[in-house]
Design a protein around this motif. Structure first.
Motif, PDB file in Angstrom:
ATOM      1  N   ARG A  93      33.848  36.347  37.959  1.00 47.46           N
ATOM      2  CA  ARG A  93      34.589  36.046  39.184  1.00 47.46           C
ATOM      3  C   ARG A  93      35.489  34.826  39.009  1.00 47.46           C
ATOM      4  O   ARG A  93      36.606  34.782  39.553  1.00 47.46           O
ATOM      5  CB  ARG A  93      33.622  35.809  40.342  1.00 47.46           C
ATOM      6  CG  ARG A  93      32.824  37.032  40.767  1.00 47.46           C
ATOM      7  CD  ARG A  93      33.709  38.190  41.141  1.00 47.46           C
ATOM      8  NE  ARG A  93      32.976  39.274  41.779  1.00 47.46           N
ATOM      9  CZ  ARG A  93      33.483  40.465  42.046  1.00 47.46           C
ATOM     10  NH1 ARG A  93      34.751  40.736  41.724  1.00 47.46           N
ATOM     11  NH2 ARG A  93      32.756  41.402  42.640  1.00 47.46           N
ATOM     12  N   THR A  94      35.021  33.846  38.258  1.00 44.51           N
ATOM     13  CA  THR A  94      35.840  32.655  38.007  1.00 44.51           C
ATOM     14  C   THR A  94      37.072  33.014  37.189  1.00 44.51           C
ATOM     15  O   THR A  94      38.185  32.537  37.456  1.00 44.51           O
ATOM     16  CB  THR A  94      35.015  31.585  37.278  1.00 44.51           C
ATOM     17  OG1 THR A  94      33.872  31.250  38.071  1.00 44.51           O
ATOM     18  CG2 THR A  94      35.839  30.335  37.037  1.00 44.51           C
ATOM     19  N   GLN A  95      36.890  33.867  36.182  1.00 36.99           N
ATOM     20  CA  GLN A  95      38.014  34.313  35.368  1.00 36.99           C
ATOM     21  C   GLN A  95      39.022  35.090  36.208  1.00 36.99           C
ATOM     22  O   GLN A  95      40.238  34.912  36.075  1.00 36.99           O
ATOM     23  CB  GLN A  95      37.512  35.184  34.210  1.00 36.99           C
ATOM     24  CG  GLN A  95      38.611  35.711  33.290  1.00 36.99           C
ATOM     25  CD  GLN A  95      39.369  34.599  32.587  1.00 36.99           C
ATOM     26  OE1 GLN A  95      38.803  33.551  32.292  1.00 36.99           O
ATOM     27  NE2 GLN A  95      40.646  34.819  32.320  1.00 36.99           N
ATOM     28  N   GLN A  96      38.532  35.953  37.091  1.00 32.07           N
ATOM     29  CA  GLN A  96      39.424  36.708  37.963  1.00 32.07           C
ATOM     30  C   GLN A  96      40.207  35.776  38.883  1.00 32.07           C
ATOM     31  O   GLN A  96      41.391  36.012  39.160  1.00 32.07           O
ATOM     32  CB  GLN A  96      38.610  37.708  38.793  1.00 32.07           C
ATOM     33  CG  GLN A  96      38.061  38.868  37.968  1.00 32.07           C
ATOM     34  CD  GLN A  96      37.125  39.759  38.776  1.00 32.07           C
ATOM     35  OE1 GLN A  96      36.538  39.340  39.774  1.00 32.07           O
ATOM     36  NE2 GLN A  96      36.994  41.002  38.357  1.00 32.07           N
ATOM     37  N   LEU A  97      39.569  34.715  39.346  1.00 32.97           N
ATOM     38  CA  LEU A  97      40.255  33.755  40.203  1.00 32.97           C
ATOM     39  C   LEU A  97      41.367  33.040  39.447  1.00 32.97           C
ATOM     40  O   LEU A  97      42.489  32.901  39.955  1.00 32.97           O
ATOM     41  CB  LEU A  97      39.263  32.741  40.765  1.00 32.97           C
ATOM     42  CG  LEU A  97      39.854  31.560  41.546  1.00 32.97           C
ATOM     43  CD1 LEU A  97      40.679  32.042  42.734  1.00 32.97           C
ATOM     44  CD2 LEU A  97      38.752  30.613  42.015  1.00 32.97           C
ATOM     45  N   THR A  98      41.081  32.577  38.230  1.00 30.01           N
ATOM     46  CA  THR A  98      42.107  31.870  37.451  1.00 30.01           C
ATOM     47  C   THR A  98      43.275  32.795  37.122  1.00 30.01           C
ATOM     48  O   THR A  98      44.436  32.382  37.142  1.00 30.01           O
ATOM     49  CB  THR A  98      41.513  31.291  36.159  1.00 30.01           C
ATOM     50  OG1 THR A  98      40.887  32.332  35.395  1.00 30.01           O
ATOM     51  CG2 THR A  98      40.468  30.233  36.469  1.00 30.01           C
TER      52      THR A  98
END
Length: 401
Positions: free
Chosen positions: A277-282
């Motif tokens: 989810r963090t990667q998708q946000l970035t």
């Protein structure tokens, strides 16, 4: 000594430090005995009075420290039953604070309402297991960084109001759906900021808003790709072009909001998904910045095209001009320049209103990619009411008190 400052039993507070590449990466504190009881009492009283364990508490899945707690209890407890864990665990991403204490230092245990106990603070070695540093601290650092998101104005009322004023009947369903999804996500973000966790109602509304946003966002992205050609087509109302630009801008920003909420929800419900989810946000932030760069520079591209058309027109012969005049295919340069001016005026308004938000998104993305130094503490304990786990920067062991 106040009622809260209980006389601790020996070795109520113990800690261990995990190292990686020779450097301390995390610390794990185990609080037991009367100190544990006093600390939990302070937190419980705060929850009853304010609805939160600490003013900045954020829900984190009990899975993160639950396994460590169970293992530590099995190792350390000699009680006949370990159904109720006798230890409160505090994981910190800043073990340097722990290492400065040394061995056997008397320290203040800081609860929601101040000092809750004074306790000897001793290091332990292998008797207290530690979860994998990257897994645990990744969750802690992500949760701390996500607090930055709360500082970003996510209501987006100005842009939504602009779109409302530009609505036409043909697009009212699509644009109204985008505005509704943006408002719902803004409300959920605000509620999460106040509560520190997702309720079942918030989760359900989030799923509905996400589904509505996805379809509209893709449509607006496609319309943005054709914005330049439609801006140069005097047969297309310029208000339609501006409406589509603003709708695309709102869709991109709202998608960042959606992905940030996904990170927060993963912290609470599915820690295994935090990295994804963090990667998708970035990635969403990077995409949003790219697309906003395009939409806020549309006027420059239109200006360049008009200049090119004018230059070509000046090179035409009188015969060519006459044929175009008869066929009605001449360019209305004053009209094109007027359309360009309206687009430029809209772009200036967008930059003034939302430029700071885009910069905040960039800073958030940068923070998520870096290891942030913080006083954050992940707290976990188990009692008769079940398992409890939250992240805070207002709960600590303070050697100076």
């Amino acid at each position: 000594m106040s009622d809260n400052e209980l006389t601790p039993t020996p070795h109520d507070v113990q800690f261990t430090v995990a190292t990686r590449d020779g450097q301390p990466t995390q610390g794990l504190i185990a609080v037991t005995g009367r100190t544990r009881d006093a600390l939990i009492a302070s937190l419980t009283n705060s929850l009853a009075a304010t609805g939160k364990y600490t003013p900045d508490a954020r829900a984190v899945s009990t899975q993160v420290l639950g396994l460590t707690a169970s293992t530590a209890t099995a190792v350390a407890s000699t009680a006949a039953s370990a159904a109720i864990a006798p230890t409160l665990f505090m994981a910190t991403a800043n073990p340097a604070t722990l290492m400065q204490l040394g061995s056997g230092v008397g320290s203040a245990v800081m609860g929601a309402g101040g000092i809750v106990a004074q306790a000897p603070f001793i290091p332990v070695a292998a008797s207290m297991p530690v979860v994998a540093p990257l897994a645990l601290m990744g969750v802690v650092n992500t949760a701390v960084t996500m607090r930055q998101f709360q500082a970003v104005n996510t209501k987006l009322d100005t842009l939504a109001n602009t779109l409302t004023n530009l609505l036409v009947r043909a697009d009212i369903t699509q644009i109204a759906g985008l505005i509704a999804a943006s408002k719902t996500l803004g409300d959920i973000t605000e509620e999460y900021g106040k509560l520190g966790h997702f309720t079942p109602s918030m989760t359900a509304r989030f799923a509905v808003a996400e589904q509505a946003l996805e379809a509209v966002a893709r449509r607006q992205e496609l319309l943005l790709l054709s914005a330049e050609s439609r801006a140069l087509d005097t047969g297309t109302p310029i208000e339609d072009v501006i409406r589509d630009i603003n709708a695309a801008g709102l869709a991109y920003i709202t998608e960042v909001q959606m992905h940030a909420l996904h990170v927060a929800l993963a912290l609470q419900e599915s820690p295994a998904l935090v990295t994804k989810r963090t990667q998708q946000l970035t990635e969403c932030i990077a995409h949003t910045n790219d697309r906003w760069s395009e939409l806020k520079n549309l006027s420059e591209r239109v200006k360049a095209t008009i200049s090119s058309l004018e230059e070509s027109d000046q090179k035409k012969s009188w015969g060519e001009r006459g044929k175009e005049l008869l066929s009605g295919s001449t360019q209305d340069f004053p009209a094109l320049k007027e359309r360009r001016e309206k687009i430029l005026e809209n772009e200036k308004a967008l930059i003034d209103e939302h430029g700071s938000k885009l910069e905040a998104f960039k800073e958030l993305s940068q923070s998520l990619c870096e290891q942030q130094e913080s006083r954050a503490t992940l707290v976990y304990w188990r009692d008769d009411a079940g398992e409890h786990s939250f992240l805070t920067e207002q709960l600590s062991i303070d050697p100076s008190r």
